[in-house]
Design an enzyme around this catalytic site. Structure first.
Site, PDB file in Angstrom:
ATOM      1  N   LYS A  60     -45.447 -29.239  24.032  1.00  0.00           N
ATOM      2  CA  LYS A  60     -44.455 -28.677  24.946  1.00  0.00           C
ATOM      3  C   LYS A  60     -44.927 -28.697  26.393  1.00  0.00           C
ATOM      4  O   LYS A  60     -44.134 -28.925  27.308  1.00  0.00           O
ATOM      5  CB  LYS A  60     -44.087 -27.252  24.520  1.00  0.00           C
ATOM      6  CG  LYS A  60     -43.267 -27.210  23.246  1.00  0.00           C
ATOM      7  CD  LYS A  60     -42.653 -25.852  22.999  1.00  0.00           C
ATOM      8  CE  LYS A  60     -41.745 -25.890  21.772  1.00  0.00           C
ATOM      9  NZ  LYS A  60     -41.109 -24.590  21.486  1.00  0.00           N
TER      10      LYS A  60
ATOM     11  N   LYS B 117     -38.480 -33.793   8.868  1.00  0.00           N
ATOM     12  CA  LYS B 117     -38.314 -32.495   8.217  1.00  0.00           C
ATOM     13  C   LYS B 117     -36.957 -31.876   8.554  1.00  0.00           C
ATOM     14  O   LYS B 117     -36.491 -31.950   9.693  1.00  0.00           O
ATOM     15  CB  LYS B 117     -39.434 -31.548   8.649  1.00  0.00           C
ATOM     16  CG  LYS B 117     -39.430 -30.210   7.922  1.00  0.00           C
ATOM     17  CD  LYS B 117     -40.592 -29.341   8.385  1.00  0.00           C
ATOM     18  CE  LYS B 117     -40.564 -27.980   7.712  1.00  0.00           C
ATOM     19  NZ  LYS B 117     -41.667 -27.111   8.168  1.00  0.00           N
TER      20      LYS B 117
ATOM     21  N   LYS C 120     -33.165 -26.329  11.341  1.00  0.00           N
ATOM     22  CA  LYS C 120     -31.923 -25.720  11.809  1.00  0.00           C
ATOM     23  C   LYS C 120     -31.648 -26.028  13.270  1.00  0.00           C
ATOM     24  O   LYS C 120     -30.548 -25.805  13.754  1.00  0.00           O
ATOM     25  CB  LYS C 120     -31.946 -24.207  11.583  1.00  0.00           C
ATOM     26  CG  LYS C 120     -33.098 -23.468  12.198  1.00  0.00           C
ATOM     27  CD  LYS C 120     -32.981 -21.974  11.920  1.00  0.00           C
ATOM     28  CE  LYS C 120     -34.229 -21.203  12.327  1.00  0.00           C
ATOM     29  NZ  LYS C 120     -35.317 -21.332  11.359  1.00  0.00           N
TER      30      LYS C 120
END
Length: 338
Positions: free
Chosen positions: A111, A200, A203
């Site tokens: 990040k 993977k 959500k």
């Protein structure tokens, strides 16, 4: 009895990947272990959150914990931020962890490289010590995690060894050394995206067809499974390397039923993908419908609030004892009276 700790972030409704890989396993684990299942809401605020939405998601996750079958008489279910010991222990962990170890953590590296070090919060760097604190406070022996969380367990183990070496005696260690418990991939340890079966299931996927939420309507579940990516062979077989799509669906089928993958393959030897997908959709719907019904009941009940209140009390008893040992070891506070 050995102790297990696990926590899930309240970052939205879990997918069936979260259910199969974690929550469904929790139900079995509570029968044989002393279990602490936590909603790690303090981890969620490493990125900006809408406060009302976050509180809603905390209760949603708590309701799902219970709806899937977690029993508060067998496991302690609680909210992380309601146990101040987590934050206090995290500070001791930070003060005994080299900066270099935190900067090597994959999530921080990824990040900070994408957005720049000046734009990420300090919490993104220091949340792994909070995760360490979560684990050690409950004298945890085993932590069920996916492969992507293994690095955090290595950090925990390194910290426990360092802390015990620095402050304890060989005969009287202060902290328990945890072991990692990673489920096998073919047992549902890693459920993949329905649209990109090499990635993977998540959500946060921008393509909603790639995941099934635990609260998806039956019609939506059927549509998503019907459109799941497979291959052109039409042969139902388990071959993750060459046929990741159908292999992923077989894992889901097995995890949501009492059948092994081999038994499912044998059952559909003479069938096509359309028939298999239609049957799989019904298996998933039948598994989730009673969970969804119970979830809706719990979400508006006093029962949920009482269970969380009791869980906070029980968790605090254990966490505070460990925290006091840590504080005594590093010299915080006044000398205990005899």
């Amino acid at each position: 009895m050995e102790t297990i700790f696990s926590g899930i972030q309240p970052s939205g409704i879990p997918t069936i990947g979260n259910y199969i890989g974690a929550m469904k396993q929790f139900v079995h684990l509570q029968e044989d272990y002393q279990c602490y299942f936590c909603i790690v809401d303090e981890h969620a605020i490493t990125v900006p959150q809408d406060r009302l939405k976050l509180r809603e998601q905390i209760l949603q996750l708590a309701s799902l914990y219970l709806a899937v079958g977690l029993d508060p008489t067998k496991a302690t279910i609680f909210i992380q931020s309601e146990i101040p010991a987590h934050a206090e222990a995290s500070w001791i962990v930070q003060c005994n962890t080299p900066l270099g170890e935190l900067e090597r953590m994959t999530q921080f590296k990824d990040k900070s490289q994408k957005t720049g070090r000046t734009s990420v919060s300090a919490g993104l760097l220091t949340y792994p010590p909070l995760m360490v604190a979560d684990i050690i406070l409950y004298n945890t022996n085993l932590v069920p995690v996916g492969e992507d969380q293994k690095q955090h367990l290595e950090l925990t183990r390194d910290f426990v060894e360092r802390f015990n070496t620095r402050y304890a005696t060989p005969k009287q260690p202060i902290l328990v050394m945890p072991e990692v418990k990673i489920p096998k991939k073919d047992a549902g340890g890693r459920i993949m995206s329905l649209q990109e079966p090499t990635k993977k299931m998540s959500k946060s996927d921008t393509n909603s067809k790639g995941f099934i939420s635990m609260l998806d309507e039956p019609s939506n579940i059927r549509k998503k499974i019907k459109s799941a990516v497979t291959d052109s062979s039409g042969v139902i077989e388990y071959d993750p390397e060459n046929k990741p799509g159908i292999s992923n669906l077989l894992v889901i089928y097995s995890a949501m039923s009492d059948l092994t993958i081999d038994e499912i393959v044998a059952k559909y030897t003479d069938s096509n993908y359309a028939t298999f997908k239609a049957d799989l959709a019904e298996v998933v719907v039948n598994e989730l419908e009673p969970i969804q019904t119970r979830y809706k009941e719990l979400l508006v009940s006093d029962e949920l609030q009482q269970i969380l209140d009791e869980g906070a009390v029980e968790a605090s008893k254990v966490a505070n004892k460990t925290l006091q040992r840590m504080k005594n070891a590093v010299g915080l506070g006044r000398k205990p009276r005899r």
